[in-house]
Design a protein around this motif. Structure first.
Motif, PDB file in Angstrom:
ATOM      1  N   LYS A  40      25.189 -30.389  64.039  1.00 40.72           N
ATOM      2  CA  LYS A  40      25.796 -31.424  64.883  1.00 40.72           C
ATOM      3  C   LYS A  40      27.044 -32.007  64.231  1.00 40.72           C
ATOM      4  O   LYS A  40      27.194 -31.986  63.011  1.00 40.72           O
ATOM      5  CB  LYS A  40      24.785 -32.556  65.149  1.00 40.72           C
ATOM      6  CG  LYS A  40      23.579 -32.128  65.964  1.00 40.72           C
ATOM      7  CD  LYS A  40      22.641 -33.313  66.209  1.00 40.72           C
ATOM      8  CE  LYS A  40      21.433 -32.893  67.038  1.00 40.72           C
ATOM      9  NZ  LYS A  40      20.519 -34.039  67.272  1.00 40.72           N
ATOM     10  N   SER A  41      27.919 -32.536  65.074  1.00 43.98           N
ATOM     11  CA  SER A  41      29.083 -33.284  64.591  1.00 43.98           C
ATOM     12  C   SER A  41      28.737 -34.765  64.609  1.00 43.98           C
ATOM     13  O   SER A  41      28.098 -35.258  65.542  1.00 43.98           O
ATOM     14  CB  SER A  41      30.300 -33.001  65.465  1.00 43.98           C
ATOM     15  OG  SER A  41      30.021 -33.304  66.828  1.00 43.98           O
ATOM     16  N   LYS A  57      26.346 -34.817  55.914  1.00 42.03           N
ATOM     17  CA  LYS A  57      26.898 -33.493  55.609  1.00 42.03           C
ATOM     18  C   LYS A  57      25.915 -32.698  54.759  1.00 42.03           C
ATOM     19  O   LYS A  57      25.690 -31.505  54.996  1.00 42.03           O
ATOM     20  CB  LYS A  57      28.238 -33.646  54.867  1.00 42.03           C
ATOM     21  CG  LYS A  57      29.107 -32.401  54.917  1.00 42.03           C
ATOM     22  CD  LYS A  57      29.680 -32.182  56.311  1.00 42.03           C
ATOM     23  CE  LYS A  57      30.733 -31.091  56.378  1.00 42.03           C
ATOM     24  NZ  LYS A  57      30.186 -29.745  56.214  1.00 42.03           N
ATOM     25  N   THR A  62      27.754 -30.271  60.860  1.00 43.31           N
ATOM     26  CA  THR A  62      28.867 -29.321  60.769  1.00 43.31           C
ATOM     27  C   THR A  62      30.181 -30.030  60.499  1.00 43.31           C
ATOM     28  O   THR A  62      31.018 -29.539  59.734  1.00 43.31           O
ATOM     29  CB  THR A  62      28.991 -28.525  62.077  1.00 43.31           C
ATOM     30  OG1 THR A  62      29.053 -29.448  63.176  1.00 43.31           O
ATOM     31  CG2 THR A  62      27.806 -27.606  62.266  1.00 43.31           C
ATOM     32  N   ASP A  63      30.401 -31.154  61.138  1.00 46.21           N
ATOM     33  CA  ASP A  63      31.664 -31.886  61.024  1.00 46.21           C
ATOM     34  C   ASP A  63      31.332 -33.366  60.940  1.00 46.21           C
ATOM     35  O   ASP A  63      30.634 -33.897  61.817  1.00 46.21           O
ATOM     36  CB  ASP A  63      32.551 -31.597  62.243  1.00 46.21           C
ATOM     37  CG  ASP A  63      33.890 -32.309  62.177  1.00 46.21           C
ATOM     38  OD1 ASP A  63      34.367 -32.575  61.050  1.00 46.21           O
ATOM     39  OD2 ASP A  63      34.466 -32.603  63.241  1.00 46.21           O
ATOM     40  N   PHE A 105      31.999 -36.152  69.754  1.00 49.07           N
ATOM     41  CA  PHE A 105      30.965 -35.914  68.755  1.00 49.07           C
ATOM     42  C   PHE A 105      29.562 -35.895  69.380  1.00 49.07           C
ATOM     43  O   PHE A 105      29.332 -36.456  70.443  1.00 49.07           O
ATOM     44  CB  PHE A 105      31.040 -37.001  67.674  1.00 49.07           C
ATOM     45  CG  PHE A 105      32.251 -36.866  66.777  1.00 49.07           C
ATOM     46  CD1 PHE A 105      32.143 -36.281  65.522  1.00 49.07           C
ATOM     47  CD2 PHE A 105      33.500 -37.311  67.203  1.00 49.07           C
ATOM     48  CE1 PHE A 105      33.254 -36.142  64.701  1.00 49.07           C
ATOM     49  CE2 PHE A 105      34.614 -37.183  66.387  1.00 49.07           C
ATOM     50  CZ  PHE A 105      34.496 -36.596  65.139  1.00 49.07           C
TER      51      PHE A 105
END
Length: 246
Positions: A40-41, A57, A62-63, A105
């Motif tokens: 997930k972001s 993280k 992922t971001d 997001f």
């Protein structure tokens, strides 16, 4: 929000997470509420020195983009990233005036964010900007002072913090002074917004499925200090969480 309260602290802010209330209640409770972020972001608002950004993280997001109003906090977060590169991005920004971001997001978090709104209009702007930054159906996770915390209850000092009325009222709720009992102590003044203010602003921004979530003390905290040590915190919890869906 007043960035100046946080400028000049930098990496010392990380010490908050070592204090008993944060280490054994806030952090495990908040991470449990946010849940699995693999793939997930994550948009981490009021990211401070990046404690939660880095944790998301490490847990497989992922971001991760951390945004904080304090340039010194963001500089400290970037210094952590340089020492241990994880691929987390940090930007200076005011959530009440947040421009459109480069993506939407899957998850947004706001730890001690909405309670720094100056008034109802500012909190509603924050909530609208968060909503606009999320994919449809994404969740927004909030942590803040408990709206009905009883200031005349037992001191929180043994948990590493003081939470005291600042003696004035804002449009969204009473002003409070939070002191982290570090060496030297660090204090901030913000609001303790009323429940209906949070709920009204979030719903006006388009969020639904609002759910208040209590903080719980981790098993490790009970093993370390014993259940009796935590009784005052459990009876009058200073922090509460809220989750909602875009």
């Amino acid at each position: 929000m007043d960035a100046q309260q946080y400028d000049g602290i930098g990496e010392a802010f990380e010490g908050f997470k070592s204090l008993p209330l944060a280490h054994y209640a806030e952090v495990p409770s908040f991470l449990a509420m946010v849940g699995d972020v693999r793939g997930k972001s994550v948009l981490d608002l009021a990211s401070g020195t990046g404690f939660y950004s880095r944790e998301f993280k490490r847990r497989g997001a992922t971001d991760v983009l951390g945004i904080d109003i304090s340039g010194e906090m963001v500089a400290a977060a970037r210094a952590f990233e340089e020492r241990e590169p994880l691929g987390v991005r940090y930007e200076v920004g005011d959530v009440s005036a947040l421009p459109p971001l480069d993506r939407r997001f899957d998850v947004a978090t706001g730890v001690q964010l909405l309670n720094y709104a100056e008034d109802v209009a500012a909190m509603e702007r924050m909530c609208r900007n968060v909503h606009r930054s999320l994919k449809p159906g994404a969740e927004f996770f909030v942590l803040a002072q408990t709206p009905d915390y009883r200031f005349d209850g037992p001191s929180l000092a043994k948990y590493g913090f003081l939470c005291e009325p600042a003696g004035e009222e804002s449009e969204i709720g009473p002003r409070v002074r939070i002191t982290a009992l570090l060496d030297p102590p660090i204090s901030f003044v913000g609001a303790c917004p009323r429940r209906e203010v949070y709920e009204g602003c979030l719903r006006a921004a388009g969020f639904d499925e609002l759910t208040w979530v209590p903080l719980t003390v981790s098993d490790a905290g009970v093993r370390e200090f014993g259940a009796e040590f935590w009784a005052d915190c459990v009876a009058n919890p200073p922090l509460e969480m809220l989750r909602c869906r875009a």
